[in-house]
Design an enzyme around this catalytic site. Structure first.
Site, short mmCIF file in Angstrom:
data_model
loop_
_atom_site.label_atom_id
_atom_site.label_comp_id
_atom_site.label_asym_id
_atom_site.label_seq_id
_atom_site.Cartn_x
_atom_site.Cartn_y
_atom_site.Cartn_z
N GLY A 30 0.82 -1.22 0.00
CA GLY A 30 0.00 0.00 0.00
C GLY A 30 0.85 1.25 0.00
CG ASP A 31 0.45 3.57 2.32
OD1 ASP A 31 -0.69 4.03 2.25
OD2 ASP A 31 0.83 2.80 3.21
CG HIS A 59 -6.17 8.13 -2.80
ND1 HIS A 59 -6.79 6.91 -2.93
CD2 HIS A 59 -7.09 9.05 -3.04
CE1 HIS A 59 -8.04 7.10 -3.22
NE2 HIS A 59 -8.26 8.40 -3.30
NE ARG A 169 -24.35 -15.74 4.32
CZ ARG A 169 -24.57 -17.02 4.51
NH1 ARG A 169 -25.44 -17.66 3.75
NH2 ARG A 169 -23.97 -17.68 5.47
N PRO A 336 4.07 6.12 11.64
CG PRO A 336 5.84 6.14 13.17
CD PRO A 336 4.34 6.13 13.07
P1 IMP Z 1 -7.47 -2.99 7.97
O1 IMP Z 1 -7.61 -2.89 6.50
O2 IMP Z 1 -7.81 -1.72 8.71
O3 IMP Z 1 -8.20 -4.19 8.53
O4 IMP Z 1 -5.92 -3.24 8.29
C1 IMP Z 1 -5.28 -4.48 8.00
C2 IMP Z 1 -3.82 -4.24 7.65
O5 IMP Z 1 -3.76 -3.63 6.38
C3 IMP Z 1 -3.07 -3.30 8.59
O6 IMP Z 1 -1.73 -3.72 8.67
C4 IMP Z 1 -3.14 -1.96 7.90
O7 IMP Z 1 -2.09 -1.10 8.29
C5 IMP Z 1 -3.02 -2.42 6.46
N1 IMP Z 1 -3.63 -1.49 5.49
C6 IMP Z 1 -4.93 -1.42 5.17
N2 IMP Z 1 -5.11 -0.51 4.20
C7 IMP Z 1 -3.92 0.01 3.89
C8 IMP Z 1 -3.47 0.96 2.92
O8 IMP Z 1 -4.21 1.54 2.14
N3 IMP Z 1 -2.12 1.22 2.94
C9 IMP Z 1 -1.27 0.58 3.77
N4 IMP Z 1 -1.65 -0.34 4.66
C10 IMP Z 1 -2.96 -0.62 4.72
#
Ligand code: IMP
Length: 456
Positions: A30-31, A59, A169, A336
């Site tokens: 991500g990111d 984003h 559901r 961070p």
């Molecule tokens: P959740 O999606 O909130 O359940 O988080 C599950 C894991 O995915 C965690 O480690 C979050 O930090 C990571 N995560 C979820 N969405 C993103 C994203 O858009 N960027 C980076 N990490 C994400």
């Protein structure tokens, strides 16, 4: 907001695509900078559709000197004539989406029929967020066998519990249900006692405070939100097909990223949706043969937020230097980000899973000034060298990266606008990536602005 990019801001051309539609998907954790690429690519498309995730994603896009932070609404919204869709695979926090609608309107964007939410998308309710936090707290409780365990480190946005209710559901609420609040009242009288019972048990176990949810309060909370959302809720799959039939082009925007995919990511340290490009189809109702282009977004190094294995993580000054240079702090939580060298074992795997046909390499400017750069080309696990990406998080945790070292580029690259402007060592770095994963780098980003983009 102008619909076409002003020349001063536009890159010289955009990557050439095969006829048909395209998906943009993160190939790491991500990111990676998807927002900027979606914003750039939107010029070639008529529709931007998100297929997964919720307000866990974030984003920011920069246009001129303004920075826009979005969690749910696709960044294509900055182009007023494009249709922006949240597909059925997205989980929608009504309060967050209304906040974004209002915020964008305050900035002068029209936002009317150019933004639609699938009536089949699921709704993130306040009790999902409570459940997210309590579930995480319960999981990390010390027990007879383990005194400490690493939690998933969720964003706390209720994503997992909402997708879990989708699968269960009987306790789910969809956007279509918001259109009839009287019927929803009946539904919530069934759901809320079940949620309260579960949450109370988790709260008792963890010693956390818990205030039971009340149906009337939930309806009072929803009422004004529904007024804003009502004109945006639609049966989006047939609308997408109508657009396809009329020759319009769709850009499918993935949230989160392939290593966080519920099926193919670093399970259980993943999110709860199919964030790889495979999620496009169930998440929007558009079948695979429509999407021959998959642009994989890759940061020039590796980052991760939350728990879970990350073989190339750097706990030293180099990691700190990358974090500061790349402003690596979460858009959603401000945490961070963990930083490290580029992991090509993981990238080869995710490029294959998501079927990447081209790579957009982001944040190359962050690596300028390093004497040498490392890329991980294999892992050593239990004394054996492998280039396979393991399914078991414990094996990945134990993996030691095998690095190839390449000379760094000391010159800044943020003013480069053509591939030939890049220093030779930067070109060599890109060549190692392409050779290892077998997918061409078609776009290089050398800064946050639209014009800081090199198209090959
Ligand atoms: P959740 O999606 O909130 O359940 O988080 C599950 C894991 O995915 C965690 O480690 C979050 O930090 C990571 N995560 C979820 N969405 C993103 C994203 O858009 N960027 C980076 N990490 C994400």
């Amino acid at each position: 907001m102008p619909d076409t990019l002003p020349d001063a801001q536009a890159p010289a051309g955009l990557p050439t695509l095969k006829p048909g539609h395209a998906a943009i998907v993160g190939l790491q954790w991500g990111d990676e900078g998807k927002g900027k690429v979606v914003d750039l690519m939107t010029a070639q498309f008529d529709v931007v559709a998100r297929y997964n995730g919720g307000a866990n994603a974030g984003h920011s896009v920069e246009v001129g000197n303004k920075r826009y932070a979005l969690h749910l609404i696709p960044s294509g919204i900055l182009h007023e004539s494009k249709l922006n869709v949240l597909g059925n695979g997205v989980v929608v926090d009504p309060e967050q989406v209304v906040k974004e609608i209002t915020g964008l309107r305050d900035q002068g964007l029209k936002l009317a029929e150019n933004f639609l939410i699938s009536d089949r998308a699921h709704v993130v309710m306040p009790y999902h967020k409570a459940q997210d936090q309590l579930q995480e707290a319960a999981y990390v409780m010390p027990n007879a066998m383990d005194q400490t365990v690493e939690g998933i480190g969720t964003t706390g946005r209720g994503i997992g519990p909402c997708y879990a209710d989708k699968a269960l559901r009987s306790t789910a609420v969809r956007m279509t249900d918001l259109l009839d609040l009287d019927a929803l009242a009946h539904q919530l009288h069934r759901i809320v006692p079940i949620k309260n019972t579960t949450l109370k048990a988790l709260a008792d176990y963890t010693g956390e405070a818990f205030e039971p949810f009340k149906v009337d309060a939930l309806l009072d909370w929803l009422r004004p939100l529904v007024e804003v959302l009502r004109p945006h809720i639609a049966d989006t799959a047939p609308l997408l097909h109508k657009r396809i039939a009329s020759g319009q082009r769709i850009l499918f925007e993935g949230a989160n990223a392939t290593l966080l995919d519920i099926d193919h990511g670093t399970y259980p340290y993943v999110t709860s949706s199919n964030c790889s490009s495979l999620g496009v189809h169930p998440g929007t109702g558009v079948a695979g043969h429509h999407v021959p282009n998959v642009l994989g977004i890759v940061k020039a190094y590796q980052t991760r937020v939350g728990g879970g294995p990350m073989p190339t993580e750097l706990h030293d000054e180099t990691g700190e230097r990358i974090r500061e240079a790349g402003r690596e702090y979460g858009t959603t939580t401000g945490r961070p980000r963990r930083c490290g060298w580029l992991d090509l074992v993981a990238l080869r795997y995710t490029a294959q899973i998501s079927g990447a046909t081209g790579i957009a390499l982001m944040l190359l400017d962050v690596l300028a000034g390093f004497e040498e750069l490392k890329v991980c080309t294999a892992y050593r696990i239990d004394g054996r060298t492998t280039d396979r990406f393991p399914a078991d998080a414990k094996q990945l945790e134990a993996a030691e990266p095998v690095y190839e070292t390449v000379p760094g580029f000391t010159e800044p690259v943020d003013d480069c606008r053509r591939f030939d402007d890049l220093p030779d060592n930067a070109k060599a770095y890109l060549a190692v990536i392409e050779k290892t994963i077998g997918v061409p780098v078609v776009l290089v980003s050398v800064g946050p602005r639209r014009d800081q983009t090199i198209v090959r």
